[in-house]
Design a protein around this motif. Sequence first.
Motif, short mmCIF file in Angstrom:
data_model
loop_
_atom_site.label_atom_id
_atom_site.label_comp_id
_atom_site.label_asym_id
_atom_site.label_seq_id
_atom_site.Cartn_x
_atom_site.Cartn_y
_atom_site.Cartn_z
N ALA A 24 -12.15 -23.32 -32.17
CA ALA A 24 -11.23 -22.93 -33.23
C ALA A 24 -9.91 -23.68 -33.12
CB ALA A 24 -10.97 -21.42 -33.17
N VAL A 25 -9.38 -24.09 -34.26
CA VAL A 25 -8.08 -24.76 -34.34
C VAL A 25 -7.36 -24.22 -35.57
CG1 VAL A 25 -8.80 -26.87 -33.15
CG2 VAL A 25 -9.05 -26.72 -35.63
N GLY A 26 -6.13 -24.63 -35.76
CA GLY A 26 -5.37 -24.26 -36.94
C GLY A 26 -5.28 -22.77 -37.15
N GLU A 27 -5.41 -22.35 -38.40
CA GLU A 27 -5.26 -20.93 -38.74
C GLU A 27 -6.30 -20.05 -38.08
OE1 GLU A 27 -3.68 -17.58 -39.84
OE2 GLU A 27 -2.68 -19.51 -40.13
N GLU A 28 -7.51 -20.59 -37.89
CA GLU A 28 -8.56 -19.81 -37.23
C GLU A 28 -8.13 -19.38 -35.83
OE1 GLU A 28 -13.29 -19.96 -35.94
OE2 GLU A 28 -12.34 -21.79 -36.68
N LEU A 29 -7.38 -20.23 -35.15
CA LEU A 29 -6.88 -19.90 -33.81
C LEU A 29 -5.54 -19.17 -33.90
CD1 LEU A 29 -7.29 -20.12 -30.75
CD2 LEU A 29 -6.15 -22.35 -30.86
N ALA A 34 0.95 -13.85 -32.11
CA ALA A 34 2.22 -13.58 -32.77
C ALA A 34 2.98 -14.90 -32.83
CB ALA A 34 3.01 -12.55 -31.96
N GLU A 35 3.87 -15.03 -33.78
CA GLU A 35 4.65 -16.27 -33.97
C GLU A 35 5.42 -16.63 -32.70
OE1 GLU A 35 5.52 -19.57 -36.02
OE2 GLU A 35 4.33 -17.97 -36.89
N GLU A 36 5.89 -15.64 -31.96
CA GLU A 36 6.73 -15.88 -30.77
C GLU A 36 5.93 -15.95 -29.46
OE1 GLU A 36 6.56 -11.38 -31.32
OE2 GLU A 36 6.57 -13.15 -32.60
N VAL A 37 4.64 -16.17 -29.52
CA VAL A 37 3.79 -16.19 -28.32
C VAL A 37 4.30 -17.20 -27.29
CG1 VAL A 37 2.15 -17.94 -29.17
CG2 VAL A 37 1.40 -16.22 -27.51
N LEU A 46 -6.03 -29.17 -13.07
CA LEU A 46 -5.79 -29.99 -14.26
C LEU A 46 -4.31 -30.09 -14.62
CD1 LEU A 46 -8.73 -28.95 -16.61
CD2 LEU A 46 -8.64 -30.77 -14.90
N PHE A 47 -3.55 -29.07 -14.31
CA PHE A 47 -2.12 -29.04 -14.58
C PHE A 47 -1.38 -28.67 -13.29
CE2 PHE A 47 -4.14 -28.07 -18.66
CZ PHE A 47 -3.55 -29.02 -19.47
N PRO A 48 -1.21 -29.65 -12.39
CA PRO A 48 -0.61 -29.37 -11.08
C PRO A 48 0.79 -28.75 -11.15
CG PRO A 48 -1.52 -31.59 -11.13
CD PRO A 48 -1.60 -31.04 -12.53
N GLU A 49 1.52 -29.01 -12.22
CA GLU A 49 2.86 -28.43 -12.39
C GLU A 49 2.82 -27.17 -13.24
OE1 GLU A 49 5.40 -29.80 -10.69
OE2 GLU A 49 3.87 -31.21 -9.95
N GLY A 50 1.65 -26.81 -13.73
CA GLY A 50 1.55 -25.70 -14.66
C GLY A 50 2.03 -26.15 -16.03
N VAL A 51 1.96 -25.26 -17.00
CA VAL A 51 2.40 -25.60 -18.36
C VAL A 51 2.75 -24.32 -19.11
CG1 VAL A 51 0.05 -25.59 -19.32
CG2 VAL A 51 1.81 -26.97 -20.40
N ARG A 52 3.77 -24.42 -19.95
CA ARG A 52 4.16 -23.33 -20.86
C ARG A 52 4.02 -23.87 -22.28
NH1 ARG A 52 7.29 -18.90 -18.90
NH2 ARG A 52 7.79 -19.20 -16.72
N ARG A 53 3.48 -23.03 -23.16
CA ARG A 53 3.28 -23.45 -24.54
C ARG A 53 3.78 -22.37 -25.50
NH1 ARG A 53 -1.95 -24.35 -22.12
NH2 ARG A 53 -2.33 -26.57 -21.81
N ASP A 54 4.41 -22.82 -26.59
CA ASP A 54 4.68 -21.92 -27.70
C ASP A 54 3.51 -22.06 -28.68
OD1 ASP A 54 5.10 -24.31 -29.11
OD2 ASP A 54 7.26 -24.00 -29.30
N LEU A 55 3.58 -21.40 -29.82
CA LEU A 55 2.45 -21.41 -30.74
C LEU A 55 2.10 -22.83 -31.20
CD1 LEU A 55 0.28 -19.95 -32.32
CD2 LEU A 55 2.00 -19.48 -34.11
N ALA A 56 3.10 -23.62 -31.54
CA ALA A 56 2.83 -24.99 -31.99
C ALA A 56 2.14 -25.79 -30.90
CB ALA A 56 4.13 -25.67 -32.42
N ASP A 57 2.57 -25.62 -29.65
CA ASP A 57 1.94 -26.33 -28.53
C ASP A 57 0.51 -25.85 -28.30
OD1 ASP A 57 4.28 -27.80 -28.00
OD2 ASP A 57 5.01 -26.29 -26.56
N VAL A 58 0.27 -24.55 -28.45
CA VAL A 58 -1.08 -24.00 -28.30
C VAL A 58 -2.01 -24.66 -29.32
CG1 VAL A 58 -2.51 -21.93 -28.63
CG2 VAL A 58 -0.40 -21.79 -27.28
N LEU A 59 -1.55 -24.74 -30.55
CA LEU A 59 -2.39 -25.31 -31.62
C LEU A 59 -2.61 -26.81 -31.42
CD1 LEU A 59 -0.95 -23.33 -34.67
CD2 LEU A 59 -3.00 -22.84 -33.31
#
Length: 150
Positions: A24-29, A34-37, A46-59
């Motif tokens: 799933a991508v886009g609206e399906e995901l 929530a907008e502020e996720v 895979l991410f040795p430093e870890g990662v933080r994502r907002d909604l745009a980054d998730v998509l």
Amino acid sequence: MTEPPLHPNVEMAIHYHEAVARGAVGEELACFFAEEVEQQEFPNALFPEGVRRDLADVLRSAERGRGIINRQRFETHNAIAVGDQVAMEVTWTGTLAAPAGGLPEGHVLRAHIAVFLEFRAGKIVAQRNYDCYERLEQDQSPARQGRADS
């Protein structure tokens, strides 16, 4: 004997993982969030430093993932909800769509994951993943894995 109904947030968490598994991508995901996720993946192979994502980054990450993984699956082992919090234990497997990081196309990655989700009004507002990947080397022979009987 019938199983008791799942907590609504556990049901939503399982549906979310099913959507991710089918690519799933886009609206399906986006409909799961929530907008502020804020999604946080703690340091892993895979991410040795870890990662933080907002909604745009998730998509964006989901779109990129389609070119890297062509099949994936989540197997839920345990899930528990308390109020708006859900904790899950899952095993993820993903098949590489193309060579990546020295691994060939078709290589199957596997991770054992603890995921913690926080819901508000039926939407995910926070996700924290602790992903434990199995060895990433191509050579999975017993000599490379360290034999227990030696």
